[in-house]
Scaffold this motif. Structure first.
Motif, PDB file in Angstrom:
ATOM      1  N   GLU A 186      56.117 -16.971  25.231  1.00  0.00           N
ATOM      2  CA  GLU A 186      56.247 -16.524  24.310  1.00  0.00           C
ATOM      3  C   GLU A 186      55.724 -16.944  23.449  1.00  0.00           C
ATOM      4  OE1 GLU A 186      57.381 -12.699  21.498  1.00  0.00           O
ATOM      5  OE2 GLU A 186      58.725 -13.532  22.893  1.00  0.00           O
ATOM      6  N   THR A 187      54.450 -16.311  22.545  1.00  0.00           N
ATOM      7  CA  THR A 187      53.417 -17.272  21.300  1.00  0.00           C
ATOM      8  C   THR A 187      53.226 -16.707  20.058  1.00  0.00           C
ATOM      9  OG1 THR A 187      52.004 -18.576  21.177  1.00  0.00           O
ATOM     10  CG2 THR A 187      51.003 -16.784  22.060  1.00  0.00           C
ATOM     11  N   GLU A 188      53.238 -16.976  19.605  1.00  0.00           N
ATOM     12  CA  GLU A 188      53.537 -16.091  18.074  1.00  0.00           C
ATOM     13  C   GLU A 188      52.005 -15.256  17.755  1.00  0.00           C
ATOM     14  OE1 GLU A 188      54.154 -14.725  14.250  1.00  0.00           O
ATOM     15  OE2 GLU A 188      55.418 -16.039  15.380  1.00  0.00           O
ATOM     16  N   ALA A 189      51.431 -15.585  18.041  1.00  0.00           N
ATOM     17  CA  ALA A 189      49.451 -14.969  18.138  1.00  0.00           C
ATOM     18  C   ALA A 189      48.398 -15.034  19.359  1.00  0.00           C
ATOM     19  CB  ALA A 189      48.916 -14.280  17.215  1.00  0.00           C
ATOM     20  N   ARG A 192      47.118 -22.112  26.002  1.00  0.00           N
ATOM     21  CA  ARG A 192      47.679 -22.707  27.131  1.00  0.00           C
ATOM     22  C   ARG A 192      48.264 -23.626  27.119  1.00  0.00           C
ATOM     23  NH1 ARG A 192      42.773 -22.172  28.741  1.00  0.00           N
ATOM     24  NH2 ARG A 192      43.275 -19.553  29.005  1.00  0.00           N
ATOM     25  N   ARG A 193      47.755 -24.914  26.981  1.00  0.00           N
ATOM     26  CA  ARG A 193      48.385 -26.234  27.079  1.00  0.00           C
ATOM     27  C   ARG A 193      50.302 -26.464  26.631  1.00  0.00           C
ATOM     28  NH1 ARG A 193      50.116 -29.762  25.124  1.00  0.00           N
ATOM     29  NH2 ARG A 193      49.570 -29.135  22.881  1.00  0.00           N
ATOM     30  N   ALA A 208      49.567 -18.006  31.158  1.00  0.00           N
ATOM     31  CA  ALA A 208      50.306 -18.878  31.501  1.00  0.00           C
ATOM     32  C   ALA A 208      50.741 -18.737  29.700  1.00  0.00           C
ATOM     33  CB  ALA A 208      48.751 -19.424  30.610  1.00  0.00           C
ATOM     34  N   ALA A 209      50.284 -17.481  28.745  1.00  0.00           N
ATOM     35  CA  ALA A 209      50.987 -17.005  27.109  1.00  0.00           C
ATOM     36  C   ALA A 209      50.705 -15.943  27.302  1.00  0.00           C
ATOM     37  CB  ALA A 209      50.139 -18.124  26.438  1.00  0.00           C
ATOM     38  N   PHE A 210      51.546 -15.156  26.363  1.00  0.00           N
ATOM     39  CA  PHE A 210      52.332 -13.611  25.607  1.00  0.00           C
ATOM     40  C   PHE A 210      52.373 -13.789  24.486  1.00  0.00           C
ATOM     41  CE2 PHE A 210      56.377 -14.207  27.262  1.00  0.00           C
ATOM     42  CZ  PHE A 210      57.100 -13.781  26.369  1.00  0.00           C
ATOM     43  N   ASP A 211      52.190 -13.012  23.442  1.00  0.00           N
ATOM     44  CA  ASP A 211      52.788 -12.440  21.768  1.00  0.00           C
ATOM     45  C   ASP A 211      53.119 -11.463  22.870  1.00  0.00           C
ATOM     46  OD1 ASP A 211      51.047 -10.684  21.882  1.00  0.00           O
ATOM     47  OD2 ASP A 211      49.128 -11.758  20.626  1.00  0.00           O
ATOM     48  N   ARG A 212      53.441 -10.669  20.839  1.00  0.00           N
ATOM     49  CA  ARG A 212      54.301 -10.019  20.521  1.00  0.00           C
ATOM     50  C   ARG A 212      54.216  -8.512  20.843  1.00  0.00           C
ATOM     51  NH1 ARG A 212      54.234  -8.228  16.198  1.00  0.00           N
ATOM     52  NH2 ARG A 212      53.060  -9.259  14.379  1.00  0.00           N
ATOM     53  N   LEU A 213      52.325  -8.437  21.195  1.00  0.00           N
ATOM     54  CA  LEU A 213      51.707  -7.645  21.177  1.00  0.00           C
ATOM     55  C   LEU A 213      51.411  -6.784  22.604  1.00  0.00           C
ATOM     56  CD1 LEU A 213      49.723  -7.503  18.239  1.00  0.00           C
ATOM     57  CD2 LEU A 213      51.711  -6.033  18.292  1.00  0.00           C
ATOM     58  N   GLY A 214      51.938  -7.482  23.925  1.00  0.00           N
ATOM     59  CA  GLY A 214      50.987  -7.159  24.336  1.00  0.00           C
ATOM     60  C   GLY A 214      50.117  -8.400  24.900  1.00  0.00           C
ATOM     61  N   HIS A 215      49.665  -8.814  24.435  1.00  0.00           N
ATOM     62  CA  HIS A 215      48.049 -10.042  24.685  1.00  0.00           C
ATOM     63  C   HIS A 215      48.261 -11.320  25.530  1.00  0.00           C
ATOM     64  CE1 HIS A 215      45.575  -7.248  22.481  1.00  0.00           C
ATOM     65  NE2 HIS A 215      46.764  -6.990  20.607  1.00  0.00           N
ATOM     66  N   ARG A 275      55.394 -26.472  27.712  1.00  0.00           N
ATOM     67  CA  ARG A 275      56.608 -25.633  27.753  1.00  0.00           C
ATOM     68  C   ARG A 275      57.139 -25.356  29.138  1.00  0.00           C
ATOM     69  NH1 ARG A 275      54.357 -23.557  22.724  1.00  0.00           N
ATOM     70  NH2 ARG A 275      54.816 -21.083  24.210  1.00  0.00           N
ATOM     71  N   ARG A 276      57.080 -24.399  29.835  1.00  0.00           N
ATOM     72  CA  ARG A 276      57.168 -23.787  30.920  1.00  0.00           C
ATOM     73  C   ARG A 276      57.661 -25.451  31.918  1.00  0.00           C
ATOM     74  NH1 ARG A 276      52.996 -20.764  34.704  1.00  0.00           N
ATOM     75  NH2 ARG A 276      52.651 -22.747  35.381  1.00  0.00           N
TER      76      ARG A 276
END
Length: 188
Positions: free
Chosen positions: A159-162, A6-7, A118-125, A12-13
């Motif tokens: 977007e983050t890795e996981a 999150r941080r 705050a963040a998301f990954d490529r699977l929609g989490h 980045r945002r």
């Protein structure tokens, strides 16, 4: 781990120039305008706080397609509800640093939810802001037999890795960024 992701994502945002956030929010609205939100659909949006995407252009594009709009309001430490947003509605402080319709507005159950994150990954989490308001609101809708379409609204830099997933976490159905509208795998 979620706290660190999150941080980093919010840093980045926050580093985006305000002018870039405005332009990017408009690009997000163009991509998100393809969301199927026709007449009779209730769409929950949100008003931006801090350096968030401004979803208002997207919300109003979807209203032009016939969607009824509503905004989240914090009722107590655990609960948010969604009040209808209509022209001329009285707006009040609704918690979490934003405003929304006052308590005379009708409470609605959304069919489509634009979800801040705050963040998301490529699977929609996704990782929210840590209060769990949206997870609980979505769980309440599920308990009523409703399955709203959950569309995250974010800048691509979020977007983050996981994202570490916990049992109470509810994944997104799609994400809209300045790069486009991306659907995630259908889950049972």
């Amino acid at each position: 781990m979620k706290r660190e992701i999150r941080r980093a994502s919010l840093a980045r945002r926050d580093a985006m120039a305000p002018e870039l956030r405005i332009e990017t929010s408009l690009a997000i609205a163009e991509h998100g305008a393809s969301i199927d939100a026709g007449a009779e659909n209730i769409l929950s949006g949100f008003l931006p706080i801090r350096s968030e995407v401004d979803p208002r252009p997207l919300m109003f594009a979807l209203r032009q397609k016939g969607a009824r709009l509503c905004l989240p309001v914090v009722l107590d430490r655990e609960t948010i509800a969604f009040r209808e947003l209509v022209r001329g509605a009285a707006m009040v402080d609704t918690g979490f640093g934003t405003v929304g319709p006052d308590d005379t507005a009708e409470i609605l159950d959304p069919d489509i939810m634009l979800v801040p994150l705050a963040a998301f990954d490529r699977l929609g989490h996704r990782i929210g802001y840590g209060a769990g308001h949206y997870d609980r609101a979505i769980a309440r809708l599920h308990a009523k037999g409703m399955r709203p379409r959950l569309v995250g609204v974010a800048f691509s830099c979020q977007e983050t890795e996981a994202v570490p997933v916990q049992p109470h976490d509810i994944p997104l159905d799609a994400i809209v960024t300045e790069d486009g509208l991306r659907d995630f795998p259908v889950r049972a």
